[in-house]
Write an enzyme that holds these catalytic residues in place. Sequence first.
Site, mmCIF file in Angstrom:
data_model
loop_
_atom_site.group_PDB
_atom_site.id
_atom_site.type_symbol
_atom_site.label_atom_id
_atom_site.label_comp_id
_atom_site.label_asym_id
_atom_site.label_seq_id
_atom_site.Cartn_x
_atom_site.Cartn_y
_atom_site.Cartn_z
ATOM 1 N N ASN A 1 -1.823 -0.231 7.527
ATOM 2 C CA ASN A 1 -1.279 -1.584 7.741
ATOM 3 C C ASN A 1 -0.446 -2.111 6.576
ATOM 4 O O ASN A 1 -0.188 -3.307 6.478
ATOM 5 C CB ASN A 1 -2.394 -2.548 8.162
ATOM 6 N N HIS B 1 -1.684 -5.524 1.410
ATOM 7 C CA HIS B 1 -2.959 -6.196 1.115
ATOM 8 C C HIS B 1 -2.683 -7.617 0.658
ATOM 9 O O HIS B 1 -1.720 -7.860 -0.062
ATOM 10 C CB HIS B 1 -3.716 -5.463 0.002
ATOM 11 N N GLU C 1 -9.410 -10.225 -8.022
ATOM 12 C CA GLU C 1 -8.487 -9.106 -7.823
ATOM 13 C C GLU C 1 -7.377 -9.108 -8.877
ATOM 14 O O GLU C 1 -7.006 -8.057 -9.403
ATOM 15 C CB GLU C 1 -7.905 -9.156 -6.405
ATOM 16 N N TYR D 1 -12.359 -2.825 -3.335
ATOM 17 C CA TYR D 1 -12.879 -2.971 -1.972
ATOM 18 C C TYR D 1 -14.414 -2.975 -1.933
ATOM 19 O O TYR D 1 -15.013 -2.573 -0.936
ATOM 20 C CB TYR D 1 -12.332 -1.856 -1.082
ATOM 21 N N LYS E 1 0.841 -1.205 0.000
ATOM 22 C CA LYS E 1 0.000 0.000 0.000
ATOM 23 C C LYS E 1 0.883 1.264 0.000
ATOM 24 O O LYS E 1 2.095 1.181 0.224
ATOM 25 C CB LYS E 1 -0.912 -0.041 1.229
HETATM 26 P P1 GDP Z 1 -7.627 -7.169 5.202
HETATM 27 O O1 GDP Z 1 -8.193 -8.185 4.248
HETATM 28 O O2 GDP Z 1 -6.837 -7.781 6.311
HETATM 29 O O3 GDP Z 1 -6.836 -6.092 4.496
HETATM 30 O O4 GDP Z 1 -8.878 -6.461 5.931
HETATM 31 P P2 GDP Z 1 -10.315 -6.033 5.352
HETATM 32 O O5 GDP Z 1 -10.562 -6.650 4.015
HETATM 33 O O6 GDP Z 1 -11.312 -6.288 6.430
HETATM 34 O O7 GDP Z 1 -10.175 -4.473 5.214
HETATM 35 C C1 GDP Z 1 -9.461 -3.922 4.136
HETATM 36 C C2 GDP Z 1 -8.624 -2.778 4.638
HETATM 37 O O8 GDP Z 1 -9.472 -1.753 5.130
HETATM 38 C C3 GDP Z 1 -7.697 -3.111 5.806
HETATM 39 O O9 GDP Z 1 -6.486 -3.712 5.404
HETATM 40 C C4 GDP Z 1 -7.485 -1.728 6.394
HETATM 41 O O10 GDP Z 1 -6.538 -0.977 5.598
HETATM 42 C C5 GDP Z 1 -8.843 -1.097 6.222
HETATM 43 N N1 GDP Z 1 -9.670 -1.288 7.417
HETATM 44 C C6 GDP Z 1 -10.326 -2.394 7.817
HETATM 45 N N2 GDP Z 1 -10.966 -2.197 8.967
HETATM 46 C C7 GDP Z 1 -10.730 -0.908 9.308
HETATM 47 C C8 GDP Z 1 -11.121 -0.083 10.407
HETATM 48 O O11 GDP Z 1 -11.825 -0.514 11.323
HETATM 49 N N3 GDP Z 1 -10.638 1.192 10.403
HETATM 50 C C9 GDP Z 1 -9.860 1.694 9.414
HETATM 51 N N4 GDP Z 1 -9.430 2.955 9.478
HETATM 52 N N5 GDP Z 1 -9.465 0.942 8.365
HETATM 53 C C10 GDP Z 1 -9.903 -0.334 8.315
HETATM 54 MG MG MG Z 2 -9.655 -8.025 2.806
#
Ligand code: GDP
Ligand code: MG
Length: 160
Positions: A123, A126, A137, A60, A20
């Site tokens: 974080n 991805h 994707e 997303y 990212k």
């Molecule tokens: P991943 O698959 O581990 O990346 O997690 P997800 O698919 O649930 O979410 C995608 C991305 O959205 C995450 O990697 C974070 O960058 C962001 N994200 C997810 N949950 C949160 C949250 O509660 N707060 C914020 N600020 N960002 C979030």
């Molecule tokens: Mg995800």
Amino acid sequence: PPVNEEMASPQEERTFIAIKPDGVQRGLVGEIIKRFEQRGFKLIALKMVTASQDHLKVHYQDLKDKPFFPSLVEYMASGPIVAMVWQGLEAVKQGRIMLGATNPLASNPGTIRGDFSIQTGRNICHGSDAVDSAEREIAHWFKPEEVSGWKRTVDSWIYE
Ligand code: GDP
Ligand code: MG
């Protein structure tokens, strides 16, 4: 490259991994690539791209109703991303394990997020969460001709 239905062996599973904008800014491109490379996964596509908000909204799409969605899209569009496809046995599941938990505070040391990040909203990387989302994707980020189905001579020293 083989598409999912034509996949000749489990060793051809593919996952979409992206560094990212914060990971790029923090100079972690080489470190993240190194971990997948040294594990034995095979790099079959790579490019640096600054994604549009529209492109990221599709990437997303499953999160579109979350309160953090607008800030997520803005963060992901804020600079270049390094987009990659890695191939190998259990590439999707193992890729997720190597990345660590979504919330870096819950990520174990030794994972990429656990070693290099602190907050969920920054974080740094991805990884696809399932084989079908990985294929979606990969098709969203790469044209078929941008994915290289190359033969790796060291494979017989990685797989028995
Ligand atoms: P991943 O698959 O581990 O990346 O997690 P997800 O698919 O649930 O979410 C995608 C991305 O959205 C995450 O990697 C974070 O960058 C962001 N994200 C997810 N949950 C949160 C949250 O509660 N707060 C914020 N600020 N960002 C979030
Ligand atoms: Mg995800």
